[in-house]
Design a protein around this motif. Structure first.
Motif, mmCIF file in Angstrom:
data_model
loop_
_atom_site.group_PDB
_atom_site.id
_atom_site.type_symbol
_atom_site.label_atom_id
_atom_site.label_comp_id
_atom_site.label_asym_id
_atom_site.label_seq_id
_atom_site.Cartn_x
_atom_site.Cartn_y
_atom_site.Cartn_z
ATOM 1 N N GLY A 370 0.811 -1.198 0.000
ATOM 2 C CA GLY A 370 0.000 0.000 0.000
ATOM 3 C C GLY A 370 0.850 1.255 0.000
ATOM 4 O O GLY A 370 2.027 1.239 -0.377
ATOM 5 N N VAL A 371 0.244 2.359 0.407
ATOM 6 C CA VAL A 371 0.937 3.640 0.512
ATOM 7 C C VAL A 371 1.185 3.905 1.992
ATOM 8 O O VAL A 371 0.250 3.924 2.797
ATOM 9 C CB VAL A 371 0.112 4.787 -0.099
ATOM 10 C CG1 VAL A 371 0.901 6.083 -0.047
ATOM 11 C CG2 VAL A 371 -0.267 4.469 -1.539
ATOM 12 N N PRO A 435 -4.150 0.617 2.278
ATOM 13 C CA PRO A 435 -4.038 -0.553 1.404
ATOM 14 C C PRO A 435 -4.198 -0.159 -0.064
ATOM 15 O O PRO A 435 -4.687 0.933 -0.388
ATOM 16 C CB PRO A 435 -5.203 -1.446 1.862
ATOM 17 C CG PRO A 435 -5.550 -0.968 3.235
ATOM 18 C CD PRO A 435 -5.256 0.497 3.227
ATOM 19 N N PRO A 436 -3.795 -1.035 -0.986
ATOM 20 C CA PRO A 436 -3.992 -0.741 -2.415
ATOM 21 C C PRO A 436 -5.462 -0.491 -2.722
ATOM 22 O O PRO A 436 -6.361 -0.946 -2.000
ATOM 23 C CB PRO A 436 -3.494 -2.027 -3.098
ATOM 24 C CG PRO A 436 -2.559 -2.659 -2.117
ATOM 25 C CD PRO A 436 -3.105 -2.320 -0.768
ATOM 26 N N GLN A 437 -5.713 0.233 -3.815
ATOM 27 C CA GLN A 437 -7.082 0.582 -4.183
ATOM 28 C C GLN A 437 -7.958 -0.654 -4.350
ATOM 29 O O GLN A 437 -9.140 -0.641 -4.015
ATOM 30 C CB GLN A 437 -7.076 1.403 -5.474
ATOM 31 C CG GLN A 437 -6.613 2.829 -5.291
ATOM 32 C CD GLN A 437 -7.528 3.617 -4.371
ATOM 33 O OE1 GLN A 437 -8.739 3.631 -4.537
ATOM 34 N NE2 GLN A 437 -6.934 4.270 -3.379
ATOM 35 N N ARG A 438 -7.361 -1.744 -4.864
ATOM 36 C CA ARG A 438 -8.151 -2.964 -5.060
ATOM 37 C C ARG A 438 -8.662 -3.527 -3.737
ATOM 38 O O ARG A 438 -9.612 -4.306 -3.704
ATOM 39 C CB ARG A 438 -7.314 -4.020 -5.775
ATOM 40 C CG ARG A 438 -6.117 -4.514 -4.978
ATOM 41 C CD ARG A 438 -5.341 -5.609 -5.693
ATOM 42 N NE ARG A 438 -4.230 -6.098 -4.887
ATOM 43 C CZ ARG A 438 -3.010 -5.579 -4.882
ATOM 44 N NH1 ARG A 438 -2.744 -4.532 -5.661
ATOM 45 N NH2 ARG A 438 -2.068 -6.079 -4.105
ATOM 46 N N ASP A 439 -7.993 -3.145 -2.637
ATOM 47 C CA ASP A 439 -8.392 -3.609 -1.310
ATOM 48 C C ASP A 439 -9.128 -2.542 -0.516
ATOM 49 O O ASP A 439 -9.299 -2.678 0.692
ATOM 50 C CB ASP A 439 -7.155 -4.077 -0.525
ATOM 51 C CG ASP A 439 -6.455 -5.245 -1.189
ATOM 52 O OD1 ASP A 439 -7.155 -6.080 -1.795
ATOM 53 O OD2 ASP A 439 -5.211 -5.307 -1.119
ATOM 54 N N GLY A 440 -9.531 -1.475 -1.193
ATOM 55 C CA GLY A 440 -10.369 -0.479 -0.546
ATOM 56 C C GLY A 440 -9.691 0.791 -0.104
ATOM 57 O O GLY A 440 -10.350 1.700 0.407
ATOM 58 N N GLY A 441 -8.354 0.894 -0.260
ATOM 59 C CA GLY A 441 -7.666 2.110 0.154
ATOM 60 C C GLY A 441 -7.910 2.409 1.614
ATOM 61 O O GLY A 441 -7.941 1.505 2.460
ATOM 62 N N LEU A 442 -8.109 3.674 1.934
ATOM 63 C CA LEU A 442 -8.329 4.071 3.325
ATOM 64 C C LEU A 442 -9.611 3.483 3.906
ATOM 65 O O LEU A 442 -9.757 3.399 5.126
ATOM 66 C CB LEU A 442 -8.366 5.594 3.433
ATOM 67 C CG LEU A 442 -7.024 6.311 3.303
ATOM 68 C CD1 LEU A 442 -7.230 7.815 3.266
ATOM 69 C CD2 LEU A 442 -6.097 5.932 4.454
ATOM 70 N N GLY A 443 -10.528 3.061 3.054
ATOM 71 C CA GLY A 443 -11.762 2.440 3.527
ATOM 72 C C GLY A 443 -11.654 0.943 3.687
ATOM 73 O O GLY A 443 -12.626 0.292 4.089
ATOM 74 N N GLY A 444 -10.488 0.378 3.404
ATOM 75 C CA GLY A 444 -10.310 -1.065 3.467
ATOM 76 C C GLY A 444 -9.754 -1.530 4.795
ATOM 77 O O GLY A 444 -9.719 -0.801 5.781
ATOM 78 N N THR A 445 -9.309 -2.772 4.809
ATOM 79 C CA THR A 445 -8.737 -3.371 6.014
ATOM 80 C C THR A 445 -7.300 -3.787 5.752
ATOM 81 O O THR A 445 -6.889 -3.990 4.606
ATOM 82 C CB THR A 445 -9.544 -4.596 6.466
ATOM 83 O OG1 THR A 445 -9.539 -5.577 5.417
ATOM 84 C CG2 THR A 445 -10.972 -4.217 6.812
ATOM 85 N N VAL A 446 -6.560 -3.932 6.837
ATOM 86 C CA VAL A 446 -5.157 -4.340 6.771
ATOM 87 C C VAL A 446 -5.001 -5.658 7.518
ATOM 88 O O VAL A 446 -5.485 -5.801 8.645
ATOM 89 C CB VAL A 446 -4.240 -3.270 7.398
ATOM 90 C CG1 VAL A 446 -2.785 -3.728 7.389
ATOM 91 C CG2 VAL A 446 -4.381 -1.942 6.654
ATOM 92 N N LEU A 447 -4.335 -6.622 6.886
ATOM 93 C CA LEU A 447 -4.047 -7.895 7.540
ATOM 94 C C LEU A 447 -2.951 -7.686 8.574
ATOM 95 O O LEU A 447 -1.886 -7.149 8.275
ATOM 96 C CB LEU A 447 -3.594 -8.926 6.508
ATOM 97 C CG LEU A 447 -3.158 -10.290 7.068
ATOM 98 C CD1 LEU A 447 -4.340 -11.012 7.713
ATOM 99 C CD2 LEU A 447 -2.531 -11.138 5.964
ATOM 100 N N LEU A 448 -3.217 -8.086 9.810
ATOM 101 C CA LEU A 448 -2.226 -7.989 10.877
ATOM 102 C C LEU A 448 -1.360 -9.237 10.858
ATOM 103 O O LEU A 448 -1.829 -10.344 11.165
ATOM 104 C CB LEU A 448 -2.922 -7.848 12.233
ATOM 105 C CG LEU A 448 -3.705 -6.548 12.436
ATOM 106 C CD1 LEU A 448 -4.599 -6.647 13.657
ATOM 107 C CD2 LEU A 448 -2.761 -5.361 12.548
#
Length: 732
Positions: A370-371, A435-448
């Motif tokens: 991601g960014v 996360p990358p746009q395909r994973d929702g960006g700021l509205g997405g989730t991050v795998l811990l």
């Protein structure tokens, strides 16, 4: 090597010797060096066992002329000295072979060690760990009795009893048994005293060049030791290869995790910045020379490598491609002449950054794509600082991209009106990662990672990664967004300990011991990282505060020998596991990154300026700066374009833009052209965009349509003014 004491000449029923001492488990020792920057340790084990006093003095010395380690020993008391060596060649101890042939040998995949001594080795044996090793022999018989001549392949150990009560051991390392024997025996023949004299002379000359402040004696000594730790982690065969640590995290309980004795471009560069600040830029220049030798053809550097440059992990981390550029710029800023090939290296690296950024396959914690504010800050700074080496067209392109990424950073990594922002009454904050746009960006989730598949909303995940926005000069410390994020980070990640306030990497981290103190085994709970108190201290410095409390906090985390750990314990004490709040856990120790961060904060306290803050970057972004253009990429699309910006469509492959204005009016097509850095580009100038309210488009790649329509709203407003102090790159 581990040492044991066996009662001398006192046999009991059945011939067993009455008593033996495992010195590692007894842990009754003192440690000293001639001076903090002279890494010549003397370890003295002393105590009483079975009514008898003992004192074992060990002096450990890397031979300055050979791939050999010397250990001088002297034993007082009615004991004999036993040595057990667990080779762990290859990093994990698996598939090693051990044998006895006039000395003790071990082999794995082209690596051989030989353990020899000035005096005879009695009852020498090669065994399998846990089955027939020397410790099992001692446990069963109270002394060494076995004499196995060969063991393995597997996890093996070598053991012997030293006949002389005083003497020298030598460990020689080579790619053949004969070579290892020659190095070990040669070191013994020349003698410990000669090697010690040469060793102290070389380190003394190096230490005389250090320029380190000492706010108090303890911090001054830790500064000298920290500089020496960085120097000690540089490989001698491959100069400039600074490994992350010579330790194995949780190595006292497992050998399956592997060690940190690899070169990460990020860690090596941060160490190099510390060495420059400490007054030894020549050490940093060797780091840059190795970067010149290990750069990949497309411009990037591998995630980490062996000192030789051979790959280990091959992941892509954008900051690790940008950091060597910052190092080259720093050395030039310090007045050092460029190494031959520097311009070409920088050009390849910046080309890779432009082609693949602003997203990264992995963040600086090597866990998520991601960014990331840290990664993006390093990339922007590298583009701004490295542009001076580029030809004119590429220079202008690099600066335009740097300005765009810097201006759009908040749209990628900053959130507002979240439950956390409302709870703390702040306007917003920088997240750890979008996360990358395909994973929702700021509205997405991050795998811990290391949390058994748990996830967290990207907008709720925070870290100190944003601190490099000020560290590198992209944002000011009094920027409300920085101030608000600091409030959030202090609330979520800060933990008070007896050592001081320390920080987690991010909320719900999983890299650390389990709740009951069991070692990390692929899952766990992230603990506190002292280096992050250094990052927090840099923020304090840039806000006009004295960072001395943060320096003292880091120092309070040091081991009795002054080594700084990767992590410290953050919960209630567990004495049986040696875990105490604010004290080193079982993680890597020393960690080069921690020692480098301590040094840089100490020196920045004197200069008022972080070591990584380059003039070219600080001057360019000293005040808000509009970008000349914004770019559409699949990874970072845009829905709205501010007035006065050019709009460029970018792709790594050729494409045709099929577009219309204001709801698909006046439909047209334009072909992208191959531009700088190998990208295909198509640009609409601000003057053309000003007449419209929106741009509708889709793309065709060869004969294949992308299968989606897009719209960019075009903000109307006065044309952007370009002030006289902006370089020509901002006018294009």
């Amino acid at each position: 090597m581990t040492f044991y004491l066996v009662m001398d000449g006192q046999e009991g029923p059945g011939g067993a010797v009455q008593g033996w001492v495992d010195l590692k488990r007894a842990a009754a020792y003192s440690l000293g060096v001639p001076a903090p920057h002279l890494p010549l340790p003397t370890v003295i084990h002393s105590g009483t066992h079975a009514g008898a006093d003992y004192r074992l003095t060990l002096e450990v010395l890397p031979d300055p002329q050979r791939d050999a380690l010397l250990v001088r020993y002297a034993l007082d008391g009615p004991f004999r000295l036993v040595v057990i060596a667990a080779p762990h060649l290859g990093g994990t101890g698996q598939d090693n072979v051990a044998w006895v042939d006039g000395a003790l040998f071990a082999h794995h995949a082209g690596h051989v060690l030989c353990l020899s001594a000035t005096g005879p080795l009695r009852r020498a044996s090669a065994g399998v760990v846990g089955v027939s090793d020397g410790w099992q022999d001692l446990q069963a018989h109270g002394r060494l009795t076995w004499a196995y001549t060969r063991a393995g392949p597997g996890n093996v150990a070598l053991s012997a009893e030293l006949e002389d009560r005083a003497g020298t051991l030598a460990l020689g390392f080579s790619n053949t048994a004969r070579g290892a024997w020659t190095l070990a025996r040669g070191a013994l023949a020349e003698g410990y005293g000669a090697a010690e004299q040469e060793f102290l002379r070389g380190w003394g000359v190096w230490g005389d060049a250090l320029k380190l402040p000492a706010p108090d004696p303890a911090l001054g000594q830790l500064a000298l030791l920290s500089a020496a730790v960085l120097k000690m982690h540089e490989d001698r065969t491959y100069p400039g290869a600074i490994v992350a640590s010579l330790s194995v995290p949780w190595g006292d309980s497992t050998d399956t995790l592997g060690g940190y004795h690899l070169v990460w471009p990020r860690d090596a560069t941060l160490a190099a910045f510390a060495l420059i600040a400490a007054g030894t830029p020549g050490d940093a220049r060797r780091v840059l020379a190795r970067f010149l030798a290990t750069q990949q053809p497309d411009g990037h550097w591998l995630q980490n490598t062996y000192p030789s440059g051979d790959p280990f992990w091959t992941g892509l981390q954008l900051d690790e491609t940008a950091f060597p550029v910052l190092l080259a710029a720093k050395l030039r800023e310090e007045g050092l002449e460029d190494l031959p090939g520097t311009a070409e290296m920088v050009g390849r690296a910046l080309g890779f950054v432009v082609r693949t950024g602003p997203t990264s396959d992995q963040d600086r914690w090597e866990e998520n794509p991601g960014v990331n504010p840290f990664t993006l800050a390093v990339a922007v700074a590298a583009l701004a600082a490295g542009a001076m080496w580029l030809p004119e067209a590429e220079r202008e392109e690099a600066l335009k991209v740097a300005d765009e990424w810097n201006e759009r950073l908040e749209s990628w990594c900053y959130v507002q009106d979240t439950p956390l922002a409302q709870e703390l009454e702040v306007g917003g904050y920088y997240v750890r990662l979008a996360p990358p746009q395909r994973d929702g960006g700021l509205g997405g989730t991050v795998l811990l990672r290391n949390r058994m598949g748990e996830t967290i909303g990207a907008s709720a995940l925070v870290s100190l990664d944003f601190s490099y926005l000020t560290r590198l000069g992209l944002r000011q410390a009094d920027d409300p967004r920085i101030v608000d994020t600091l409030k959030v980070v202090d609330h979520v990640l800060r933990v008070p300990t007896p050592s001081g306030d320390l920080y987690h990497r991010y909320n719900d981290d999983g890299y650390g011991e389990h709740e009951d103190g069991r070692p990390f085994d692929g899952s766990g709970i992230g603990r506190l990282w002292p280096l992050l108190s250094g990052e927090r201290g840099h923020l304090a410095l840039l806000s006009g505060e004295d960072p001395l409390p943060y320096l003292r906090t880091i120092a309070a985390c040091a081991s009795p020998g002054g080594l700084l750990p990767e992590q410290v314990w953050d919960a209630a004490p567990i004495p049986e596991r040696g875990l105490y709040p604010g004290r080193p856990s079982g993680s890597a120790m020393p960690l080069v990154w921690t020692h480098a961060e301590f040094l840089k904060l100490l020196l920045a306290r004197e200069t008022g300026r972080p070591a990584e803050l380059l003039r070219a970057v600080g001057d360019r972004y000293a005040r808000p700066r509009d970008a000349a253009e914004w770019r559409w990429r699949n990874e970072t699309p845009l829905r709205q374009l501010p007035p006065g910006r050019d709009l460029t469509f970018e792709s790594p492959v050729a494409f045709t833009l099929h577009f219309g204005w204001d709801g698909w009016q006046d439909v047209q097509e334009r072909q992208a052209q191959c531009g700088t850095f190998g990208l295909w580009l198509l640009t609409f100038r601000a003057e053309e965009l000003r007449a419209h309210g929106s741009l509708n488009f889709t793309r065709r790649f060869g004969e294949a349509w992308e299968g989606a329509d897009h719209e960019i709203r075009l903000e109307r407003g006065a044309a952007r003014e370009v002030t006289a102090d902006q370089p020509d790159a901002a006018r294009s």
